[in-house]
Design a protein around this motif. Structure first.
Motif, short mmCIF file in Angstrom:
data_model
loop_
_atom_site.label_atom_id
_atom_site.label_comp_id
_atom_site.label_asym_id
_atom_site.label_seq_id
_atom_site.Cartn_x
_atom_site.Cartn_y
_atom_site.Cartn_z
N GLU A 1 38.50 37.94 29.95
CA GLU A 1 38.17 37.27 30.79
C GLU A 1 38.55 37.36 32.69
O GLU A 1 38.39 36.89 33.02
N GLU A 2 39.66 37.82 32.33
CA GLU A 2 39.93 38.14 34.20
C GLU A 2 40.15 39.47 34.97
O GLU A 2 39.51 39.70 36.35
N TYR B 1 37.17 39.26 37.41
CA TYR B 1 37.48 38.05 39.10
C TYR B 1 38.50 39.46 39.29
O TYR B 1 39.33 39.34 40.92
N HIS C 1 44.10 31.90 35.27
CA HIS C 1 42.55 32.15 35.79
C HIS C 1 41.63 31.31 36.34
O HIS C 1 40.52 31.54 37.17
N ASN C 2 41.90 30.58 36.06
CA ASN C 2 40.44 29.07 36.34
C ASN C 2 40.63 28.97 37.91
O ASN C 2 39.28 28.70 38.36
N LYS D 1 39.42 32.50 39.71
CA LYS D 1 37.88 32.34 39.26
C LYS D 1 37.07 31.27 40.35
O LYS D 1 36.25 31.79 41.08
N GLN E 1 37.81 32.70 44.10
CA GLN E 1 36.54 33.64 44.45
C GLN E 1 35.32 33.32 44.78
O GLN E 1 34.50 34.50 45.10
N ASP E 2 33.95 32.43 43.92
CA ASP E 2 33.56 31.88 43.94
C ASP E 2 33.86 31.15 45.25
O ASP E 2 32.82 31.55 45.88
#
Length: 210
Positions: free
Chosen positions: A80-81, A84, A114-115, A118, A121-122
């Protein structure tokens, strides 16, 4: 015959030379196998050193930092990482990241999770369904068409407990309040637009109905 290998980056097209590849990557070998009709190996040869380095440069040009991470740091990032991490490396660093650069990205995930990385980055990508800027707000809102760097977005997230926004019946973001909305605003979204106002908590990363 002269040739060049290039890759597009945030700086535009850049040449990928064997000379700038990480030293540990250049220690790898490339074996070329010949298969028969049943898919079994019937012959194998090792690529010459000069050709091998060109192959590696070509693979980097095609896959970018993802190639280096998979070959030199295969277990450094979770599934999941990974996506990104690659995007951050391309955003923050030059053509080929150093070992220290990659460790800095690992430290970001360790420090913030991670969240948060993420979402930051978004936000730094700066595009929403409404156009420029991550947030879907009216022109009077201070975040209208606001563009964030990754660092600014991460700082913004770390100063908050979460975000308020309205979603449609399919769960798509339709309007951002950012701060807690008034009862009048909530009622307007529900009755006029048929949207549900929710709070994205940075504590559990779940949507809570408002």
């Amino acid at each position: 015959m002269a040739y060049s290998i290039s890759r597009t980056t945030r700086h535009g097209w850049m040449d990928v030379s064997e000379r700038i590849l990480p030293a540990p990557l250049l220690k790898k070998r490339i074996i070329i196998e010949t298969l028969d009709e049943r898919g079994e190996v019937i012959a194998a040869s090792e690529a010459a050193e000069v050709d091998k380095d060109s192959f590696l440069a070509l693979l980097f040009a095609k896959y970018g930092p993802a190639f280096i991470l998979k070959e030199l740091h295969p277990k450094l990032f979770s599934e999941e990482e990974f996506e990104y991490a690659v995007e951050l490396i391309e955003l923050e660093y030059d053509l080929i990241p150093s070992h220290d650069n990659i460790m800095e990205i690992r430290a970001l995930f360790d420090a913030h999770g991670h969240n948060k990385v993420k979402l930051a980055q978004d936000m730094a990508c700066g595009m929403s369904a409404w156009g420029d800027g991550y947030f879907m707000v009216t022109p009077k809102n201070p975040y209208f068409r606001k563009m964030f760097t990754f660092e600014e977005a991460l700082e913004f997230i770390n100063k908050r407990k979460g975000l308020y926004y309205a979603i449609d019946k399919l769960g798509n973001r339709r309007y951002d309040f950012i701060d807690e909305p008034t009862k009048k605003q909530i009622t307007y979204q529900q009755n006029k637009n048929g949207n549900q106002v929710v709070f994205l908590s940075f504590a559990d990363w779940k949507l809570h109905k408002v």
